[in-house]
Enzyme design. Structure first.
Site, short mmCIF file in Angstrom:
data_model
loop_
_atom_site.label_atom_id
_atom_site.label_comp_id
_atom_site.label_asym_id
_atom_site.label_seq_id
_atom_site.Cartn_x
_atom_site.Cartn_y
_atom_site.Cartn_z
N GLY A 52 -4.42 5.79 -0.13
CA GLY A 52 -5.56 5.74 -1.05
C GLY A 52 -6.44 6.97 -0.88
O GLY A 52 -7.01 7.49 -1.86
N TRP A 87 -16.32 3.75 1.12
CA TRP A 87 -15.48 4.22 2.23
C TRP A 87 -15.59 5.74 2.35
O TRP A 87 -15.84 6.43 1.36
CB TRP A 87 -14.03 3.80 1.97
CG TRP A 87 -13.09 4.07 3.10
CD1 TRP A 87 -12.12 5.02 3.14
CD2 TRP A 87 -13.02 3.37 4.35
NE1 TRP A 87 -11.44 4.96 4.33
CE2 TRP A 87 -11.99 3.96 5.10
CE3 TRP A 87 -13.75 2.32 4.90
CZ2 TRP A 87 -11.64 3.53 6.38
CZ3 TRP A 87 -13.41 1.89 6.18
CH2 TRP A 87 -12.37 2.49 6.90
N GLU A 114 -10.04 -0.82 -3.14
CA GLU A 114 -10.21 -2.16 -2.57
C GLU A 114 -10.00 -3.25 -3.61
O GLU A 114 -10.26 -4.41 -3.33
CB GLU A 114 -11.66 -2.33 -2.06
CG GLU A 114 -12.05 -1.29 -1.08
CD GLU A 114 -13.45 -1.46 -0.53
OE1 GLU A 114 -14.19 -2.33 -1.03
OE2 GLU A 114 -13.79 -0.73 0.39
N SER A 162 -5.10 1.82 -3.32
CA SER A 162 -4.49 2.00 -2.00
C SER A 162 -3.47 0.89 -1.74
O SER A 162 -3.69 -0.27 -2.10
CB SER A 162 -5.58 1.92 -0.92
OG SER A 162 -5.03 1.66 0.35
N HIS A 192 -4.20 -4.27 2.44
CA HIS A 192 -4.70 -4.41 1.06
C HIS A 192 -3.92 -5.49 0.28
O HIS A 192 -3.09 -6.19 0.85
CB HIS A 192 -4.67 -3.06 0.37
CG HIS A 192 -5.77 -2.15 0.89
ND1 HIS A 192 -6.57 -1.39 0.07
CD2 HIS A 192 -6.22 -1.93 2.14
CE1 HIS A 192 -7.45 -0.73 0.80
NE2 HIS A 192 -7.25 -1.02 2.07
N ARG A 207 8.82 20.21 -10.47
CA ARG A 207 10.01 19.36 -10.41
C ARG A 207 9.80 17.95 -10.98
O ARG A 207 10.65 17.44 -11.69
CB ARG A 207 10.53 19.27 -8.98
CG ARG A 207 11.73 18.34 -8.89
CD ARG A 207 12.65 18.62 -7.76
NE ARG A 207 13.33 19.90 -7.89
CZ ARG A 207 14.20 20.34 -6.98
NH1 ARG A 207 14.44 19.63 -5.90
NH2 ARG A 207 14.82 21.49 -7.13
N ASN A 213 1.58 18.21 -0.11
CA ASN A 213 2.72 17.30 -0.12
C ASN A 213 2.18 15.91 0.21
O ASN A 213 1.86 15.63 1.35
CB ASN A 213 3.80 17.70 0.88
CG ASN A 213 4.99 16.75 0.80
OD1 ASN A 213 4.93 15.72 0.12
ND2 ASN A 213 6.07 17.07 1.47
N GLU A 255 -12.72 -13.87 12.78
CA GLU A 255 -12.97 -12.43 12.80
C GLU A 255 -13.98 -12.05 11.72
O GLU A 255 -14.00 -12.65 10.63
CB GLU A 255 -11.68 -11.66 12.58
CG GLU A 255 -10.72 -11.73 13.74
CD GLU A 255 -9.48 -10.85 13.53
OE1 GLU A 255 -9.41 -10.11 12.54
OE2 GLU A 255 -8.58 -10.95 14.36
#
Ligand SMILES: Cc1ncc(COP(=O)(O)O)c(C=O)c1O
Length: 427
Positions: free
Chosen positions: A83, A116, A190, A211, A216, A247, A274, A358
């Site tokens: 992402g 982010w 997100e 992403s 995710h 290409r 790349n 958590e």
């Protein structure tokens, strides 16, 4: 060959089943923020692709991009390796000389302070100046009024970021961009699976990004995609994605005409990186795509249950509110403690964590307060009180495709226990 591979596939399934852990075990309660979206099917397809030795970007990546656009209703897709790379590719596409209306060094891009880090870095990396605006602490998304107020003489673009799967108020943001002649870009990393007024998030901007990181809505391990309605912009991104090379472009002739005496297999027509996705990742992505709708529906159902369960505590906290006209895809469940809550965010989270639930910050709070941001030229357009509130009083709890009702009930019980004790202490 096929017979031998069938044995490999069986062995993978057998191993997976033997090692698969329950998502929630009431005997040792633990509710994790994430759980893998992939299993034996994806690992088998990935392995088969490795065994074929066709591993670098090719037919499977192209098929993945086509299926992604077809299933979800986008124009043209240019996949890439994260992402963050998708955001860099997007910002590169609007600043590279191949793009006629390109942004120039020092031009400003408005973005929310609550986002982010790699929504921000590509703006800086491409020589542009970020302008931070505040977010509404209720929806946690950038406030269109703040966007309008932040526009200055050098402002050229707006980067909208739907937070945690909650669509932004795109009617208002699009109208501002149209009226003021600004480019609209969207970092939807997100928010895969979310919709705004019936259309998929990321449909309004010139380019939008997603992403496929492990945690995710669907994954290709690492991975990302840029989407554009305009085929020429998609081709510019294909050039940038791989070496400045022609290409992979769809309209090869157009580019080959520019260099008629060169070997047409090797023409560099612009700058490039790349950032390619690989074939094993693409076959995995094709399988994940078929499951995506189910994953998103599971998240939405559990979110409804969590919101209903927390509704008795609205005098203490508020789950993120879905934007009017939006269909949220719940990357997790962000919650804001009220300013006068009888417990601090840190105390509440410590108690939830001790009970095995958590928690994490909502993204990372106000990006302007992070040390990295101070190193680079930026403008802060207003007071950022909303982003600060989310940073100081916000947190996120698990809401993902694999949570069981039992796990959600357990989380709700923990909220009741902790907040009930707190209230009892006060009364
Ligand atoms: C808003 C936003 N943009 C960009 C990214 C970066 O995506 P990745 O981790 O795939 O590089 C994330 C990561 O979660 C994100 O939340």
């Amino acid at each position: 060959m096929e017979e031998t591979f069938a044995k490999v596939a069986d062995a993978i399934s057998e191993y997976w089943e033997a090692h698969e852990r329950p998502v929630f075990d009431p005997a040792v309660p633990h509710v994790a923020l994430h759980h893998p979206t992939f299993g034996a099917e994806e690992i088998t397809a990935f392995t088969r692709q490795m065994l074929s030795t066709q591993v670098t970007m090719g037919r499977e990546v192209e098929r993945f991009e086509e299926e992604f656009c077809q299933r979800l209703g986008y124009g043209h897709g240019v996949s890439n390796n994260s992402g963050s790379s998708a955001n860099l590719l997007m910002m590169s596409a609007v600043t590279t000389p191949l793009f006629e209306a390109r942004l120039m060094p020092g031009d400003e891009v408005i973005l929310p302070a609550l986002t982010w880090s790699t929504s921000l870095w590509p703006i800086i990396q491409r020589g542009l100046k970020p302008v931070f605006v505040d977010s509404d602490p209720v929806t946690m998304n950038m406030d269109p009024a703040a966007v309008e107020a932040a526009i200055g003489a050098k402002t050229r673009a707006v980067l909208a970021v739907p937070v945690y799967g909650n669509p932004c108020d795109m009617d208002a943001i699009s109208a501002i961009c149209r009226d003021k002649g600004l480019l609209l870009l969207e970092d939807c990393c997100e928010s895969l699976g979310a919709r705004y007024k019936g259309r998929p998030v990321g449909s309004d901007g010139l380019i939008s990004t997603f992403s496929f990181y492990f945690s995710h809505h669907m994954t290709t391990l690492e991975g990302g995609i840029c989407l554009a309605g305009d085929p020429e912009i998609a081709d510019i991104m294909r050039i940038l994605r791989a070496h400045g090379w022609t290409r992979q472009v769809k309209d090869r002739e157009k580019w080959e005409r520019a260099a008629p005496t060169y070997d047409p297999r090797f023409i560099f027509v612009g700058e490039g990186y790349n950032m390619r996705l690989t074939e094993p990742q693409a076959v995995m992505g094709q399988i994940q795509l078929k499951k995506l709708e189910g994953f998103v529906e599971a998240r939405q159902r559990l979110a409804r249950k969590l919101i209903a369960g927390l509704s008795g505590w609205m005098d203490i906290l508020q789950p993120q509110k879905t934007t009017d006209g939006g269909e949220h895809s719940w990357f997790g469940m962000p919650i804001l403690l009220n300013a006068n809550a009888p417990i601090t965010r840190d105390d509440l989270c410590a108690q939830l964590n001790a009970a095995g639930v958590e928690t994490r910050p909502v993204i990372a709070g106000n990006l302007v307060r992070h040390p990295g941001t101070r190193q680079f030229d930026h403008r802060v357009a207003d007071k950022l009180t909303g982003a600060d509130a989310v940073m100081d009083r916000g947190f996120a709890i698990p809401c993902h495709q694999s949570l069981s009702d039992e796990a959600v009930d357990y989380m709700l019980e923990q909220f009741s226990r902790i907040l009930g004790q707190q209230k009892g202490r006060l009364s």
